[in-house]
Design an enzyme around this catalytic site. Structure first.
Site, PDB file in Angstrom:
ATOM      1  N   ASP A  13       0.811  -1.224   0.000  1.00  0.00           N
ATOM      2  CA  ASP A  13       0.000   0.000   0.000  1.00  0.00           C
ATOM      3  C   ASP A  13       0.842   1.270   0.000  1.00  0.00           C
ATOM      4  OD1 ASP A  13      -2.174  -1.724   0.133  1.00  0.00           O
ATOM      5  OD2 ASP A  13      -2.138  -1.717   2.325  1.00  0.00           O
ATOM      6  N   LYS A  16       1.766   2.103  -5.118  1.00  0.00           N
ATOM      7  CA  LYS A  16       2.314   1.566  -6.372  1.00  0.00           C
ATOM      8  C   LYS A  16       1.385   1.836  -7.549  1.00  0.00           C
ATOM      9  CE  LYS A  16       2.285  -2.413  -4.394  1.00  0.00           C
ATOM     10  NZ  LYS A  16       1.987  -2.001  -3.014  1.00  0.00           N
ATOM     11  N   GLY A  40      -4.603  -4.375  -3.729  1.00  0.00           N
ATOM     12  CA  GLY A  40      -5.624  -3.359  -4.003  1.00  0.00           C
ATOM     13  C   GLY A  40      -4.913  -2.077  -4.362  1.00  0.00           C
ATOM     14  N   HIS A  41      -4.968  -1.688  -5.607  1.00  0.00           N
ATOM     15  CA  HIS A  41      -4.208  -0.523  -6.086  1.00  0.00           C
ATOM     16  C   HIS A  41      -5.180   0.598  -6.458  1.00  0.00           C
ATOM     17  CE1 HIS A  41      -0.598  -3.318  -7.218  1.00  0.00           C
ATOM     18  NE2 HIS A  41      -0.938  -3.369  -5.946  1.00  0.00           N
ATOM     19  N   GLN A 224       1.887  -5.977  -3.262  1.00  0.00           N
ATOM     20  CA  GLN A 224       2.372  -6.084  -1.885  1.00  0.00           C
ATOM     21  C   GLN A 224       3.651  -5.261  -1.674  1.00  0.00           C
ATOM     22  OE1 GLN A 224       1.821  -9.974  -2.868  1.00  0.00           O
ATOM     23  NE2 GLN A 224      -0.231  -9.155  -2.699  1.00  0.00           N
TER      24      GLN A 224
HETATM   25  P1  GDP Z   1      -0.882   0.323  -3.528  1.00  0.00           P
HETATM   26  O1  GDP Z   1      -1.475  -0.956  -3.078  1.00  0.00           O
HETATM   27  O2  GDP Z   1       0.604   0.377  -3.297  1.00  0.00           O
HETATM   28  O3  GDP Z   1      -1.231   0.692  -4.934  1.00  0.00           O
HETATM   29  O4  GDP Z   1      -1.504   1.470  -2.566  1.00  0.00           O
HETATM   30  P2  GDP Z   1      -3.045   1.611  -2.126  1.00  0.00           P
HETATM   31  O5  GDP Z   1      -3.818   2.128  -3.259  1.00  0.00           O
HETATM   32  O6  GDP Z   1      -3.512   0.371  -1.469  1.00  0.00           O
HETATM   33  O7  GDP Z   1      -2.905   2.683  -0.983  1.00  0.00           O
HETATM   34  C1  GDP Z   1      -2.360   3.942  -1.216  1.00  0.00           C
HETATM   35  C2  GDP Z   1      -3.385   5.000  -0.786  1.00  0.00           C
HETATM   36  O8  GDP Z   1      -2.762   6.273  -0.748  1.00  0.00           O
HETATM   37  C3  GDP Z   1      -4.531   5.167  -1.771  1.00  0.00           C
HETATM   38  O9  GDP Z   1      -5.677   5.553  -1.056  1.00  0.00           O
HETATM   39  C4  GDP Z   1      -4.059   6.307  -2.674  1.00  0.00           C
HETATM   40  O10 GDP Z   1      -5.140   6.999  -3.263  1.00  0.00           O
HETATM   41  C5  GDP Z   1      -3.365   7.161  -1.677  1.00  0.00           C
HETATM   42  N1  GDP Z   1      -2.237   7.979  -2.169  1.00  0.00           N
HETATM   43  C6  GDP Z   1      -1.272   7.663  -3.083  1.00  0.00           C
HETATM   44  N2  GDP Z   1      -0.346   8.640  -3.142  1.00  0.00           N
HETATM   45  C7  GDP Z   1      -0.722   9.578  -2.250  1.00  0.00           C
HETATM   46  C8  GDP Z   1      -0.160  10.820  -1.809  1.00  0.00           C
HETATM   47  O11 GDP Z   1       0.899  11.244  -2.236  1.00  0.00           O
HETATM   48  N3  GDP Z   1      -0.861  11.512  -0.847  1.00  0.00           N
HETATM   49  C9  GDP Z   1      -2.028  11.051  -0.313  1.00  0.00           C
HETATM   50  N4  GDP Z   1      -2.621  11.775   0.630  1.00  0.00           N
HETATM   51  N5  GDP Z   1      -2.586   9.893  -0.698  1.00  0.00           N
HETATM   52  C10 GDP Z   1      -1.932   9.167  -1.633  1.00  0.00           C
HETATM   53  P1  IMO Z   2      -0.920  -4.191  -2.279  1.00  0.00           P
HETATM   54  O1  IMO Z   2      -0.511  -4.710  -3.627  1.00  0.00           O
HETATM   55  C1  IMO Z   2      -0.974  -4.710   2.028  1.00  0.00           C
HETATM   56  C2  IMO Z   2      -0.947  -8.805   3.596  1.00  0.00           C
HETATM   57  C3  IMO Z   2      -2.209  -9.201   4.351  1.00  0.00           C
HETATM   58  C4  IMO Z   2      -1.601 -10.146   5.381  1.00  0.00           C
HETATM   59  C5  IMO Z   2      -0.518 -10.858   4.574  1.00  0.00           C
HETATM   60  C6  IMO Z   2      -0.934 -12.210   4.003  1.00  0.00           C
HETATM   61  O2  IMO Z   2      -2.235  -3.513  -2.265  1.00  0.00           O
HETATM   62  O3  IMO Z   2       0.174  -3.430  -1.633  1.00  0.00           O
HETATM   63  P2  IMO Z   2      -2.549 -12.884   1.999  1.00  0.00           P
HETATM   64  O4  IMO Z   2      -3.995 -12.620   1.775  1.00  0.00           O
HETATM   65  O5  IMO Z   2      -1.654 -12.353   0.948  1.00  0.00           O
HETATM   66  O6  IMO Z   2      -2.250 -14.328   2.300  1.00  0.00           O
HETATM   67  O7  IMO Z   2      -2.202 -12.090   3.371  1.00  0.00           O
HETATM   68  O8  IMO Z   2      -0.187  -9.985   3.507  1.00  0.00           O
HETATM   69  N1  IMO Z   2      -1.155  -8.286   2.211  1.00  0.00           N
HETATM   70  C7  IMO Z   2      -1.113  -6.995   1.891  1.00  0.00           C
HETATM   71  N2  IMO Z   2      -0.968  -5.903   2.676  1.00  0.00           N
HETATM   72  N3  IMO Z   2      -1.072  -4.584   0.693  1.00  0.00           N
HETATM   73  C8  IMO Z   2      -1.184  -5.659  -0.105  1.00  0.00           C
HETATM   74  O9  IMO Z   2      -1.178  -5.559  -1.448  1.00  0.00           O
HETATM   75  C9  IMO Z   2      -1.249  -6.943   0.492  1.00  0.00           C
HETATM   76  N4  IMO Z   2      -1.393  -8.194   0.018  1.00  0.00           N
HETATM   77  C10 IMO Z   2      -1.318  -9.004   1.083  1.00  0.00           C
HETATM   78  O10 IMO Z   2      -2.841  -8.095   4.947  1.00  0.00           O
HETATM   79  O11 IMO Z   2      -0.961  -9.414   6.391  1.00  0.00           O
HETATM   80 MG    MG Z   3      -2.927  -1.643  -1.752  1.00  0.00          MG
END
Ligand code: GDP
Ligand code: IMO
Ligand code: MG
Length: 432
Positions: A13, A16, A40-41, A224
């Site tokens: 998270d 990416k 979840g991106h 991840q």
């Molecule tokens: P990913 O799994 O690495 O793609 O990241 P996620 O989407 O799960 O979580 C990143 C969160 O941060 C999302 O809610 C994005 O909309 C938000 N986000 C990304 N870059 C920024 C930033 O520079 N500032 C803020 N406030 N939010 C951001």
């Molecule tokens: P993105 O791509 C954050 C974590 C789960 C748990 C562990 C194992 O959005 O960054 P699993 O379901 O993979 O067997 O769970 O890994 N986990 C993540 N945490 N971002 C993710 O993906 C994750 N994918 C798995 O919360 O701790």
């Molecule tokens: Mg994510």
């Protein structure tokens, strides 16, 4: 043009999806190479907010090809839902989204076992996303998986399931003491998925290879974070992807050679978060932790499960380690704007483990669980950064913070993100 990998440097998270969406403009192909819909991106653009779990983040550019590679485990129903949602919101995917015929498919028993295993583990539960991803990788390694190539071929599917269903039912009934699955029902359900996914299925390794030979850029989107990696992460609180989501896994998960990867971009959040269980030395349980979670746009709640993310200061010990395990050539720093509100900012520079100071991550689970952070304090800046587009316009303390993290990583930070929207970014030189 080469292949470039984008990897998460922490516990996932890091943003990416948001970074790949920004960089995809220059690519011909954007591809996912590992994991499944545990990812979840989040992407925010003129069409709205999207949470992608399987479809690569390049999908919003109509001229880009998107690939789900052989290293991904695919929940067919989820992928079909995601395609439908995108089409319904004006993003056409037909003819430019391709799914590897070698990718493994998440079966009903995988989701079931994910849930049952977590219950059986009790206090030692991993805190998985419950999507069946771990058990699907276990079966892949155990040579009891179902692949996309099987699902799109009615005869092959029936023959494989005739063997697998009784085998899996024995495990479900005798080991987990739960109800068996019905062969006919599963066969009909997955045959239907196969028919609907067939137009997307391709030899994606060949597709990517051809693009690289033609000199096109291929962007490989990690899932991840490195600290969740099966080999180098905080085992046993990790995810089960094989191949790994680390940069090195991208070659295998795509079906290309490692020499075809030229650059590795590590994505780091300006502080740390984690969802699920397992050690996180800088986790904060106080008002500062709450401010990191709730402050700024897009509060810290899981994009896949909606769980609140555990929040804490930037962990330089872990970040230095993941920069090394990925061999990052540059980095992007996200969510800097969330630190705008902080009077002072701490960075964990070492761990104290049973009274001993160390600046490396211990392998032993007990030592990692006992690690206490040793902090260095840096000044805050108390000014909004969300509207800043040039590095020199950032408050001096924010500039120093970025340089500080750059020194920790030992690689140039080429991009700073100050908001979730595409244009809320500061470029510090050539990115890719
Ligand atoms: P990913 O799994 O690495 O793609 O990241 P996620 O989407 O799960 O979580 C990143 C969160 O941060 C999302 O809610 C994005 O909309 C938000 N986000 C990304 N870059 C920024 C930033 O520079 N500032 C803020 N406030 N939010 C951001
Ligand atoms: P993105 O791509 C954050 C974590 C789960 C748990 C562990 C194992 O959005 O960054 P699993 O379901 O993979 O067997 O769970 O890994 N986990 C993540 N945490 N971002 C993710 O993906 C994750 N994918 C798995 O919360 O701790
Ligand atoms: Mg994510």
């Amino acid at each position: 043009m080469p292949a470039i990998v984008v990897v998460g440097g922490q516990w996932g998270d890091e943003g990416k999806g948001r970074i790949v969406d920004l960089l995809a403009e220059k690519a011909k192909i954007v591809a996912r190479y590992s994991a499944g819909n545990n990812a979840g991106h989040t992407i925010i653009n003129e069409l709205g907010e999207f949470k992608l779990h399987l479809v690569p983040a390049g999908i919003f550019y109509p001229d880009k090809i998107c690939v789900i590679g052989n290293g991904v485990v695919v929940d067919a129903a989820e992928l079909l839902r995601e395609i439908e949602d995108l089409e319904g919101r004006g993003v056409s995917v037909r003819g430019r989204l391709f799914l590897s015929d070698r990718a493994h498919v998440i079966m009903p028993w995988h989701r079931l076992i994910d849930e049952l295993d977590e219950k059986l583990r009790g206090e030692g539960a991993i805190g998985t996303t419950g999507r069946g991803v771990g058990p699907a990788f276990v079966d892949k390694v155990g040579r009891a998986g179902v692949r996309v190539a099987d699902v799109v071929d009615r005869e092959a599917l029936l023959s494989l399931l005739s063997f697998l269903v009784p085998y899996k039912n024995a495990v479900l009934e005798r080991l987990y003491e739960t109800d068996p699955v019905d062969l006919k029902t599963v066969a009909a359900e997955y045959h239907d998925y196969g028919a609907r996914l067939a137009p997307y299925v391709a030899d994606t390794s060949g597709l990517v290879h051809k693009a690289l030979e033609a000199g096109d850029m291929v962007l490989l989107e990690g899932a991840q974070g490195s600290l969740l990696d099966l080999d180098t992460g905080t085992y046993e609180y990790v995810t089960s992807s094989v191949p790994s989501s680390l940069a090195a896994g991208a070659a295998i998960g795509m079906g290309i050679g490692p020499m075809q990867i030229e650059k590795v971009l590590g994505v780091y959040k300006a502080y740390n978060t984690r969802v699920g269980n397992g050690p996180m030395p800088t986790e904060l349980f106080d008002e500062t932790g709450r401010m990191l979670r709730e402050g700024g746009p897009r509060p810290e709640y899981g994009s896949t499960t909606g769980r609140p993310r555990r929040c804490g200061w930037f962990d330089a010990v872990a970040a230095r380690y993941s920069a090394r395990t990925n061999g990052i050539s540059s980095a992007a720093l996200t969510r800097l704007d969330v630190l705008d509100q902080m009077p002072a900012i701490k960075v964990c520079t070492a761990y104290r483990v049973h009274g001993q100071i160390t600046d490396t991550m211990p392998a032993a689970s007990a030592a990692m669980a006992a690690a206490e952070p040793v902090y260095e304090e840096l000044p805050g800046w108390h000014k909004p950064t969300a509207g800043v587009r040039r590095f020199e316009e950032l408050p001096p303390e924010a500039q120093s913070y970025v340089r500080y993290i750059q020194d920790v990583l030992g690689a140039p930070i080429c991009l700073v993100s100050v908001g979730p929207e595409r244009e809320q970014a500061i470029s510090l030189g050539r990115i890719i």
